[in-house]
Design a protein around this motif. Structure first.
Motif, PDB file in Angstrom:
ATOM      1  N   UNK A   1      -2.479  19.868 -27.982  1.00  0.00           N
ATOM      2  CA  UNK A   1      -2.313  21.295 -28.260  1.00  0.00           C
ATOM      3  C   UNK A   1      -1.228  21.566 -29.307  1.00  0.00           C
ATOM      4  N   UNK A   2      -0.532  20.527 -29.746  1.00  0.00           N
ATOM      5  CA  UNK A   2       0.470  20.708 -30.797  1.00  0.00           C
ATOM      6  C   UNK A   2      -0.221  21.083 -32.104  1.00  0.00           C
ATOM      7  N   UNK A   3       0.227  22.153 -32.777  1.00  0.00           N
ATOM      8  CA  UNK A   3      -0.394  22.544 -34.052  1.00  0.00           C
ATOM      9  C   UNK A   3      -0.092  21.536 -35.160  1.00  0.00           C
ATOM     10  N   UNK A   4      -0.820  21.635 -36.258  1.00  0.00           N
ATOM     11  CA  UNK A   4      -0.524  20.823 -37.436  1.00  0.00           C
ATOM     12  C   UNK A   4       0.903  21.100 -37.890  1.00  0.00           C
ATOM     13  N   UNK A   5       1.524  20.112 -38.527  1.00  0.00           N
ATOM     14  CA  UNK A   5       2.952  20.193 -38.851  1.00  0.00           C
ATOM     15  C   UNK A   5       3.327  21.424 -39.667  1.00  0.00           C
ATOM     16  N   UNK A   6       2.446  21.851 -40.564  1.00  0.00           N
ATOM     17  CA  UNK A   6       2.795  22.973 -41.436  1.00  0.00           C
ATOM     18  C   UNK A   6       3.054  24.260 -40.647  1.00  0.00           C
ATOM     19  N   UNK A   7       2.481  24.358 -39.448  1.00  0.00           N
ATOM     20  CA  UNK A   7       2.617  25.591 -38.655  1.00  0.00           C
ATOM     21  C   UNK A   7       4.073  25.870 -38.298  1.00  0.00           C
TER      22      UNK A   7
ATOM     23  N   UNK B   1       0.214  39.123 -32.593  1.00  0.00           N
ATOM     24  CA  UNK B   1      -1.129  38.559 -32.614  1.00  0.00           C
ATOM     25  C   UNK B   1      -1.313  37.592 -33.771  1.00  0.00           C
ATOM     26  N   UNK B   2      -0.787  37.925 -34.933  1.00  0.00           N
ATOM     27  CA  UNK B   2      -0.956  37.064 -36.096  1.00  0.00           C
ATOM     28  C   UNK B   2      -0.241  35.728 -35.935  1.00  0.00           C
ATOM     29  N   UNK B   3       0.827  35.702 -35.160  1.00  0.00           N
ATOM     30  CA  UNK B   3       1.492  34.422 -34.881  1.00  0.00           C
ATOM     31  C   UNK B   3       0.549  33.509 -34.090  1.00  0.00           C
ATOM     32  N   UNK B   4      -0.149  34.081 -33.123  1.00  0.00           N
ATOM     33  CA  UNK B   4      -1.121  33.296 -32.367  1.00  0.00           C
ATOM     34  C   UNK B   4      -2.263  32.825 -33.262  1.00  0.00           C
ATOM     35  N   UNK B   5      -2.728  33.694 -34.137  1.00  0.00           N
ATOM     36  CA  UNK B   5      -3.790  33.311 -35.068  1.00  0.00           C
ATOM     37  C   UNK B   5      -3.310  32.161 -35.951  1.00  0.00           C
TER      38      UNK B   5
ATOM     39  N   UNK C   1      -5.019  28.536 -35.637  1.00  0.00           N
ATOM     40  CA  UNK C   1      -5.653  28.028 -36.852  1.00  0.00           C
ATOM     41  C   UNK C   1      -5.119  26.637 -37.184  1.00  0.00           C
ATOM     42  N   UNK C   2      -3.810  26.441 -36.984  1.00  0.00           N
ATOM     43  CA  UNK C   2      -3.199  25.136 -37.248  1.00  0.00           C
ATOM     44  C   UNK C   2      -3.675  24.089 -36.244  1.00  0.00           C
ATOM     45  N   UNK C   3      -3.899  24.498 -35.015  1.00  0.00           N
ATOM     46  CA  UNK C   3      -4.447  23.575 -34.013  1.00  0.00           C
ATOM     47  C   UNK C   3      -5.868  23.196 -34.388  1.00  0.00           C
ATOM     48  N   UNK C   4      -6.654  24.165 -34.827  1.00  0.00           N
ATOM     49  CA  UNK C   4      -8.036  23.891 -35.245  1.00  0.00           C
ATOM     50  C   UNK C   4      -8.066  22.913 -36.414  1.00  0.00           C
ATOM     51  N   UNK C   5      -7.202  23.114 -37.416  1.00  0.00           N
ATOM     52  CA  UNK C   5      -7.183  22.236 -38.583  1.00  0.00           C
ATOM     53  C   UNK C   5      -6.738  20.825 -38.225  1.00  0.00           C
ATOM     54  N   UNK C   6      -5.880  20.712 -37.232  1.00  0.00           N
ATOM     55  CA  UNK C   6      -5.428  19.386 -36.820  1.00  0.00           C
ATOM     56  C   UNK C   6      -6.550  18.598 -36.151  1.00  0.00           C
ATOM     57  N   UNK C   7      -7.516  19.294 -35.574  1.00  0.00           N
ATOM     58  CA  UNK C   7      -8.558  18.613 -34.790  1.00  0.00           C
ATOM     59  C   UNK C   7      -9.961  18.814 -35.366  1.00  0.00           C
TER      60      UNK C   7
END
Length: 263
Positions: free
Chosen positions: A57-63, A217-221, A225-231
């Protein structure tokens, strides 16, 4: 009440205002030093990418660049609340007490996490979370419209900070469980990740629908989005994260239409 900063006459508030700014700056300094000179040779990002690399569940590093936005917002708030009208406002004084608690807990969390005391770090991040929830509710307690400076320098910085900490709390708990070799009670790590994403998404959806909080809300988005890109190689994970991010944008739009809230 007019469209100005929500206030109730109180004491001059100089000591509390200075303490608040000092706590914010101390947190920024400690976080910077922990990245440059980590206690055990690895900073937070390096720990996440090595020891905790299996936490899905960790987001991609750029997040994590969002910390720059968070600290800019907090410093802006720290300067804003120094003004006479703000430092004398009882509502902001209550916000400041909670924010100081959050900053102190943040400093403690940085050291616990970099020392790889992940289970104890959960207690620290929960302290940050609960303090920020109190600050967020207090800063948004006005029933009438507030001034633009109050919104940009008080409400939005706390919204961004709370949203990211709420995401980070989920990640932190997952990290602590991972480091403890938790077996997941028979459910796969991907299954738990999907479940945690949904729980976090539901919480964000409630805020988006009931409060029309764009920043929160945009912080969650951003995070999802970073989690999606990581996986991208794991359809279940990226579809869940991306679907929830899109759903939050839709729910936010619905909430704003219902409330007709200004930007």
């Amino acid at each position: 009440m007019s469209s100005s900063t929500p206030q109730t006459p109180a004491k001059s508030g100089w000591a509390l205002a200075i303490a608040t700014l000092a706590a914010i700056l101390a947190t920024l300094i400690v976080n910077t030093l922990s990245n440059l000179y980590p206690p055990q040779g690895r900073n937070i990002g390096e720990i996440s990418n090595t020891i905790l690399s299996g936490v899905l569940i960790t987001p991609a590093s750029y997040a994590f660049a969002i910390w720059g936005v968070i600290y800019v917002g907090l410093v802006a708030y720290g300067l804003y609340q120094l003004k006479p009208a703000q430092r004398q406002a009882a509502a902001l004084q209550r916000v400041n007490v909670r924010l100081i608690v959050a900053c102190v807990a943040q400093i403690i969390w940085v050291y616990l996490f970099t020392l790889q005391l992940f289970n104890l770090s959960v207690l620290a991040i929960l302290a940050i979370l609960f303090a920020l929830i109190g600050a967020y509710l207090q800063v948004n307690s006005a029933r009438s419209r507030v001034s633009r400076p109050y919104r940009w320098f008080a409400q939005i910085p706390l919204s961004v900070y709370l949203a990211w900490i709420s995401v980070a709390t989920i990640v932190n708990i997952a990290s602590a469980l991972y480091s403890s070799n938790w077996t997941g009670w028979g459910l796969s790590s991907a299954g738990w990740t999907v479940l945690m994403l949904i729980v976090g998404g539901l919480l964000a959806a409630i805020v988006a629908l009931q409060r029309s909080d764009v920043a929160f809300t945009l912080v969650y988005v951003w995070a999802y989005s970073a989690i999606a890109l990581r996986h991208l190689a794991a359809p279940t994970l990226w579809l869940t994260a991306a679907g929830l991010a899109l759903s939050l944008l839709i729910i936010l739009s619905i909430g704003r239409i219902r409330r007709r809230a200004p930007l």
